[in-house]
Scaffold this motif. Structure first.
Motif: not given
Lengths: 292, 303
Positions: A12-19, B126-129
């Protein structure tokens, strides 16, 4: 659950970092203020302003056109390459072939870009083509590296296919080309679509290769964005960047959707076959059991 | 009729055609160009179009070949180039390590999730990354700049009084690279981890192994191929990365992709740029072969 606690938190931290950065970018593209760091209320004026920027719009159309042709060519070449890698186990130069298919995946773009440009210059001196660098040369560069991506996607699908279907068609007298177009292609169609979407998105996004091999007057959208971005953050670039994110996400979503649908269909087909077998077994009232 | 048949037999057959078309394309547009780079790296810079001298000359029935090793000598003499190569390798190494440390738990969590959740999580990765690297690097410029969101936030909560200089430093380059290349690490690791048989871990637990012990002794060794693929997919392109050091880095950021770009576009010194590319390729050839071997195993399904 405690066992996977750490990895779930990381996920979840990684997802936050990405988004989070992307969400911030999109929100600030609606900022009314000209100062990019000061919030001045909601507005769509930067989006409207994009339509008047004819230079940018020209670059958008050029990029879309290149991406379309790239997707078509990369799917044809990539599928052929994947077919060779999975179906023809032995021929002279196979190792070289495998290397040429997978190496573009990791080759630094500056090397590929420089080498292709030097090739085009040498070819222009030798045979007079390409006389002028532009969309055709960008298309060739993009097709070459997208072919590698398509080949990887398609070959993973080709490997899963049941060879006996193709063999049955051959036994019934179908020519190899006919088998390929009537049996193999329909079965791998979703991965072809996925490869096409991926190539489209990759081509739309590429800056380095295009900068090397393009000529005067053939500026693509990433080149346009890059030259603006170099000078710092600007509100109209926020708007075009958000649009690019949207388009790229959409195409990746399509790619994902096609692969997923194919998987589901396959699972359902297997399930159906099992059920029919079970029914038949029950109907025949024997003690024979399907080997499920 | 006979001639027609003769001609027909000269035309490539189906099989050769299937192999030949992609082979010819990749040979012409991928492999052959490297030889030309090698050739140009031995030429001399010249004020001409194209801006280099010809190394083969044919005059008076004499073929003379002039190989100019000067470009390579420049690379060894000027400390800038050596520093750039080392800087690139260092950045690539640490970023790969960071990606692995962050990406492995992520891939592990995805592989252990419910089947339905897995596909959605993969899509989110995958999507925007996976693409739009330029845009995502640009997003960080707005966050990290001196009057950007991060500094405003930190000053707002009173943690710092003066803005921190993050943009145009090596730290920003690291953030940008890890951010952009994380999906390339997660996807191959996931593809590998999802194939593992959970009964192995159960057996280990039954025999009294601790969770960490069985993870370290069973899961990690089994995922070797995924780790290699992921690390190579990050390390090799990062060595030649241009966009991220250019946009997020500062004058202290020395990376070879940036130097090559400057030699080519700003100094218009094609031979030196070619020599830089040749040396970079020589450094990367071992990782690339490693990656290709790994990939060939994967492609043929001999995992």
């Amino acid at each position: 659950m405690k066992r996977f606690g750490f990895s779930n938190v990381m996920l979840w931290l990684g997802m936050l970092f990405i988004y989070v950065p992307m969400v911030i970018l999109v929100i600030y593209s609606f900022n009314a203020s000209r100062l990019v760091t000061v919030w001045g209320g909601w507005s769509v004026k930067w989006y409207v302003g994009l339509l008047d920027n004819s230079q940018l719009m020209g670059a958008v159309m050029r990029s879309l056109e290149i991406a379309l042709y790239t997707a078509i060519a990369a799917v044809v070449l990539g599928t052929l390459a994947a077919f060779v890698l999975t179906r023809i186990p032995r021929f002279r130069g196979r190792t070289l072939f495998g290397g040429m298919v997978t190496a573009p995946l990791v080759m630094p773009e500056v090397i590929t870009g420089l080498s292709l440009l030097l090739l085009f210059v040498a070819m222009a001196q030798l045979i007079g083509w390409p006389a002028e660098r532009g969309m055709t040369t960008i298309w060739i560069a993009h097709t070459t590296f997208c072919t590698a991506y398509v080949a990887v996607v398609v070959s993973s699908r080709l490997r899963e296919l049941d060879l006996s279907i193709e063999e049955a068609a051959m036994d019934l007298g179908a020519r190899p080309w006919k088998v390929f177009f009537l049996i193999t292609i329909p079965m791998i169609a979703p991965s072809l679509a996925a490869g096409a979407m991926m190539s489209f998105a990759l081509s739309l996004d590429d800056l380095v290769l295009a900068s090397f091999v393009s000529g005067p007057g053939a500026t693509t959208l990433p080149m346009e964005v890059f030259s603006a971005v170099r000078l710092g953050v600007k509100p109209d670039i926020n708007a075009i960047a958000s649009l690019i994110l949207l388009v790229v996400s959409f195409f990746t979503f399509l790619a994902w959707y096609f692969t997923r649908r194919a998987e589901e269909r396959r699972r359902r087909a297997i399930q159906q076959a099992m059920e029919t077998m079970a029914e038949e077994a029950a109907a025949s009232q024997t003690t024979w059991k399907p080997a499920a | 009729m006979k001639i027609l048949n003769r001609l027909k037999s000269l035309l490539p057959q189906g099989r050769q055609l299937v192999i030949g078309v992609p082979f010819a394309w990749l040979f012409l547009f991928f492999l052959l160009p490297f030889l030309i780079v090698l050739k140009i790296s031995l030429a001399e810079a010249d004020v001409a179009i194209p801006p280099y001298t010809e190394i083969f000359a044919w005059a008076d029935n004499q073929l003379s070949i002039i190989l100019n090793l000067n470009n390579y000598q420049i690379l060894t003499e000027d400390e800038l180039y050596l520093a750039a190569y080392l800087g690139s390798l260092k950045t690539a190494f640490f970023c790969t390590l960071l990606c692995l440390l962050i990406g492995y738990p992520m891939a592990y969590a995805i592989a252990r999730a419910e089947r339905e959740t897995q596909t959605v999580l993969l899509l989110l990765i995958m999507m925007p990354t996976w693409t739009a690297i330029l845009i995502r690097v640009y997003a960080w410029m707005g966050i990290l700049s001196n009057n950007g969101l991060l500094n405003s936030f930190l000053m707002g909560i009173g943690l710092i009084d003066n803005p921190l200089q993050i943009l145009n430093t090596n730290l920003a380059v690291y953030i940008g690279i890890v951010y952009s290349y994380l999906p390339f690490m997660v996807l191959p690791l996931y593809a590998n981890l999802v194939k593992h048989d959970p009964s192995l871990l159960e057996a280990a637990a039954d025999l009294g192994s601790s969770n960490f012990n069985s993870f370290w002794k069973i899961t990690v060794p089994l995922s070797k191929n995924g780790i290699i693929a992921g690390c190579m997919l990050v390390f090799i392109p990062v060595v030649g990365e241009f966009v991220i050091p250019e946009l997020l880095g500062g004058p202290e950021t020395l990376m070879i992709g940036k130097v090559l770009w400057q030699e080519f576009f700003n100094n218009r010194d094609w031979p030196v740029a070619s020599a830089l590319a040749v040396v970079m390729l020589a450094i990367l050839i071992v990782p690339i072969i490693l990656f290709n071997r790994n990939q060939a195993k994967e492609l043929e399904g001999k995992v």
